[in-house]
Design a protein around this motif. Structure first.
Motif, PDB file in Angstrom:
ATOM      1  N   UNK A 123     -37.949 -48.263  45.400  1.00 25.42           N
ATOM      2  CA  UNK A 123     -37.046 -47.621  44.607  1.00 25.42           C
ATOM      3  C   UNK A 123     -36.620 -46.121  45.123  1.00 25.42           C
ATOM      4  N   UNK A 124     -36.310 -46.340  46.439  1.00 22.87           N
ATOM      5  CA  UNK A 124     -36.147 -45.074  47.113  1.00 22.87           C
ATOM      6  C   UNK A 124     -34.703 -45.299  48.018  1.00 22.87           C
ATOM      7  N   UNK A 125     -33.900 -44.194  47.612  1.00 23.24           N
ATOM      8  CA  UNK A 125     -32.698 -44.412  48.685  1.00 23.24           C
ATOM      9  C   UNK A 125     -32.598 -43.726  50.071  1.00 23.24           C
ATOM     10  N   UNK A 126     -32.448 -44.744  50.916  1.00 26.00           N
ATOM     11  CA  UNK A 126     -32.800 -44.100  52.236  1.00 26.00           C
ATOM     12  C   UNK A 126     -31.354 -43.883  52.931  1.00 26.00           C
ATOM     13  N   UNK A 127     -31.050 -42.620  53.033  1.00 26.94           N
ATOM     14  CA  UNK A 127     -29.603 -42.199  53.633  1.00 26.94           C
ATOM     15  C   UNK A 127     -29.873 -41.891  55.063  1.00 26.94           C
ATOM     16  N   UNK A 128     -28.981 -42.752  55.826  1.00 25.56           N
ATOM     17  CA  UNK A 128     -28.660 -42.626  57.129  1.00 25.56           C
ATOM     18  C   UNK A 128     -27.496 -41.591  57.367  1.00 25.56           C
ATOM     19  N   UNK A 129     -27.945 -40.439  58.305  1.00 26.60           N
ATOM     20  CA  UNK A 129     -27.164 -39.419  58.577  1.00 26.60           C
ATOM     21  C   UNK A 129     -26.671 -39.445  60.108  1.00 26.60           C
ATOM     22  N   UNK A 130     -25.363 -39.081  60.273  1.00 22.84           N
ATOM     23  CA  UNK A 130     -24.843 -39.117  61.427  1.00 22.84           C
ATOM     24  C   UNK A 130     -25.687 -38.371  62.756  1.00 22.84           C
ATOM     25  N   UNK A 131     -25.650 -38.735  63.934  1.00 28.68           N
ATOM     26  CA  UNK A 131     -26.119 -38.316  64.705  1.00 28.68           C
ATOM     27  C   UNK A 131     -25.496 -36.846  65.291  1.00 28.68           C
ATOM     28  N   UNK A 132     -26.439 -35.777  65.512  1.00 26.35           N
ATOM     29  CA  UNK A 132     -26.032 -34.501  65.774  1.00 26.35           C
ATOM     30  C   UNK A 132     -26.021 -34.376  67.399  1.00 26.35           C
ATOM     31  N   UNK A 133     -24.962 -33.879  68.025  1.00 30.48           N
ATOM     32  CA  UNK A 133     -24.918 -33.942  69.383  1.00 30.48           C
ATOM     33  C   UNK A 133     -24.719 -32.462  70.012  1.00 30.48           C
ATOM     34  N   UNK A 134     -25.456 -32.232  70.983  1.00 28.11           N
ATOM     35  CA  UNK A 134     -25.072 -30.858  71.681  1.00 28.11           C
ATOM     36  C   UNK A 134     -23.532 -30.824  72.372  1.00 28.11           C
ATOM     37  N   UNK A 135     -23.186 -29.793  72.673  1.00 26.84           N
ATOM     38  CA  UNK A 135     -21.871 -29.625  73.235  1.00 26.84           C
ATOM     39  C   UNK A 135     -21.555 -30.699  74.125  1.00 26.84           C
ATOM     40  N   UNK A 136     -22.392 -31.136  75.080  1.00 27.36           N
ATOM     41  CA  UNK A 136     -21.831 -31.675  76.094  1.00 27.36           C
ATOM     42  C   UNK A 136     -21.821 -33.398  75.459  1.00 27.36           C
ATOM     43  N   UNK A 137     -22.610 -33.579  74.390  1.00 22.19           N
ATOM     44  CA  UNK A 137     -22.425 -35.126  73.999  1.00 22.19           C
ATOM     45  C   UNK A 137     -23.936 -35.466  73.793  1.00 22.19           C
ATOM     46  N   UNK A 138     -24.903 -34.928  74.561  1.00 16.98           N
ATOM     47  CA  UNK A 138     -26.126 -35.209  74.456  1.00 16.98           C
ATOM     48  C   UNK A 138     -26.862 -35.472  72.985  1.00 16.98           C
ATOM     49  N   UNK A 139     -27.319 -36.729  72.536  1.00 18.67           N
ATOM     50  CA  UNK A 139     -27.712 -36.619  71.247  1.00 18.67           C
ATOM     51  C   UNK A 139     -29.088 -35.671  71.308  1.00 18.67           C
ATOM     52  N   UNK A 140     -29.154 -34.792  70.054  1.00 16.84           N
ATOM     53  CA  UNK A 140     -30.308 -33.955  70.019  1.00 16.84           C
ATOM     54  C   UNK A 140     -31.419 -34.619  69.879  1.00 16.84           C
ATOM     55  N   UNK A 141     -32.565 -34.436  70.705  1.00 16.93           N
ATOM     56  CA  UNK A 141     -33.805 -34.889  70.339  1.00 16.93           C
ATOM     57  C   UNK A 141     -34.813 -33.533  70.726  1.00 16.93           C
ATOM     58  N   UNK A 142     -36.091 -33.800  70.028  1.00 20.25           N
ATOM     59  CA  UNK A 142     -37.175 -32.938  70.431  1.00 20.25           C
ATOM     60  C   UNK A 142     -37.533 -33.224  72.017  1.00 20.25           C
ATOM     61  N   UNK A 143     -37.391 -34.279  72.395  1.00 17.86           N
ATOM     62  CA  UNK A 143     -37.571 -34.664  73.929  1.00 17.86           C
ATOM     63  C   UNK A 143     -36.467 -33.844  75.061  1.00 17.86           C
ATOM     64  N   UNK A 144     -35.544 -33.320  74.292  1.00 23.54           N
ATOM     65  CA  UNK A 144     -34.612 -32.683  75.345  1.00 23.54           C
ATOM     66  C   UNK A 144     -35.180 -31.572  75.769  1.00 23.54           C
ATOM     67  N   UNK A 145     -36.328 -30.929  75.004  1.00 20.71           N
ATOM     68  CA  UNK A 145     -36.677 -29.669  75.271  1.00 20.71           C
ATOM     69  C   UNK A 145     -37.638 -29.948  76.848  1.00 20.71           C
ATOM     70  N   UNK A 146     -37.869 -31.212  77.131  1.00 18.83           N
ATOM     71  CA  UNK A 146     -38.658 -31.384  78.419  1.00 18.83           C
ATOM     72  C   UNK A 146     -37.661 -31.600  79.682  1.00 18.83           C
ATOM     73  N   UNK A 147     -36.623 -31.780  79.265  1.00 20.48           N
ATOM     74  CA  UNK A 147     -35.346 -31.665  80.546  1.00 20.48           C
ATOM     75  C   UNK A 147     -35.348 -30.412  81.174  1.00 20.48           C
ATOM     76  N   UNK A 148     -35.114 -30.345  82.490  1.00 18.33           N
ATOM     77  CA  UNK A 148     -34.718 -28.948  83.004  1.00 18.33           C
ATOM     78  C   UNK A 148     -33.364 -28.738  82.581  1.00 18.33           C
ATOM     79  N   UNK A 149     -32.622 -27.538  82.752  1.00 17.97           N
ATOM     80  CA  UNK A 149     -31.304 -27.324  82.775  1.00 17.97           C
ATOM     81  C   UNK A 149     -30.485 -28.159  83.421  1.00 17.97           C
ATOM     82  N   UNK A 150     -30.620 -28.670  84.752  1.00 16.60           N
ATOM     83  CA  UNK A 150     -29.804 -29.390  85.369  1.00 16.60           C
ATOM     84  C   UNK A 150     -29.682 -30.836  84.972  1.00 16.60           C
ATOM     85  N   UNK A 151     -30.885 -31.159  84.403  1.00 15.12           N
ATOM     86  CA  UNK A 151     -31.206 -32.534  83.831  1.00 15.12           C
ATOM     87  C   UNK A 151     -30.364 -32.587  82.537  1.00 15.12           C
TER      88      UNK A 151
END
Length: 281
Positions: free
Chosen positions: A169-197
């Motif tokens: 009996x829980x309403x599960x709400x799907x929310x749109x993807x939040x993206x960085x300015x360059x379009x990359x989908x925001x993710x906690x894993x992005x912190x492991x990328x170098x600036x160039x990556x």
């Protein structure tokens, strides 16, 4: 700001809201919060009497022990971000033994085949771990509405199925993807990328957008061939899978029918695994 680490204490506090008939909004996270998480919290604040955010790195959904070890744990910084959004948000940050009572294993779930596709095929046991912890958290928090980002679209569909099959009996709400300015989908894993990556990773969304444009007039096989060729021209990327699937069943599509489709990708850039998806119609 209230931060709970014990299930019983959180439940006792939330009993007040439940008895008063105030809706509880819930945003489950594994921490390392970014703007995407905060957007889920903002939506919950607007739609509920109280908002609870869990911060818990769930060991049973990691099939790669090294991935679990490297996952960022930033509770203090996360609490600051949440407080900056709204000091009335309640944080639940338990230890592993508190959630698993000293027995850190998953239950087994049947999600009507949703668990066998894409992430499930490449990460054995992952969705058993997701189902186990989400069910535990739902039983503790007892939310009216629960908020999940569409970046993990397969997970979103599985959580909806979990609620349906367990009559929660829980309403599960799907929310749109939040993206960085360059379009990359925001993710906690992005912190492991170098600036160039991180700059280079913008290519993922650009190729997905290209796939969406072609989907209107090309066959599914042709769209998949376009994506494969596009990444072959950029050897820094190592695709794990690219799939076009029906949104409801997540089964791979071969022919277009009158239903909603979505393109899904998992890809390595260096040693960081990234996922993304895009609606095709």
């Amino acid at each position: 700001m209230l931060i709970f680490s014990k299930k019983a204490a959180l439940q006792a506090h939330l009993d007040t809201y439940i008895k008063a008939g105030k809706g509880i909004g819930f945003v489950p996270t594994m921490g390392a919060l970014h703007s995407g998480h905060l957007s889920l919290m903002q939506q919950s604040l607007e739609q509920n009497g109280v908002t609870v955010v869990s911060i818990f790195v769930n060991p049973t959904q990691f099939n790669n022990p090294d991935d679990l070890k490297k996952y960022p744990r930033t509770l203090e910084a996360d609490a600051e971000k949440i407080s900056g959004l709204n000091k009335d948000i309640i944080i639940f940050a338990p230890e592993v033994d508190e959630m698993y009572d000293g027995n850190t294993v998953s239950s087994h779930y049947d999600f009507d085949g949703l668990e066998n596709q894409m992430e499930g095929a490449h990460r054995p046991g992952h969705f058993d771990g997701v189902g186990t912890i989400v069910k535990k958290l739902f039983e503790i928090v007892r939310p009216t509405n629960a908020y999940f980002g569409e970046k993990d679209f397969q997970q979103l569909q599985i959580v909806k199925k979990l609620v349906e099959k367990n009559h929660m009996g829980i309403n599960v709400v799907g929310c749109p993807i939040t993206r960085e300015d360059n379009g990359l989908a925001m993710s906690s894993r992005n912190a492991r990328l170098s600036d160039a990556e991180r700059n280079e990773a913008a290519l993922i969304y650009k190729i997905l957008q290209g796939a969406r444009k072609r989907f209107d007039f090309e066959s599914i096989a042709e769209v998949k061939s376009f994506v494969e060729s596009a990444f072959e021209a950029h050897p820094a990327f190592k695709p794990e899978y690219f799939e076009i699937a029906a949104e409801d069943t997540l089964e791979p599509a071969t022919l277009k029918e009158n239903r909603k489709y979505r393109a899904f990708i998992a890809i390595f850039l260096g040693n960081v695994r990234l996922i993304d998806n895009i609606s095709l119609n």
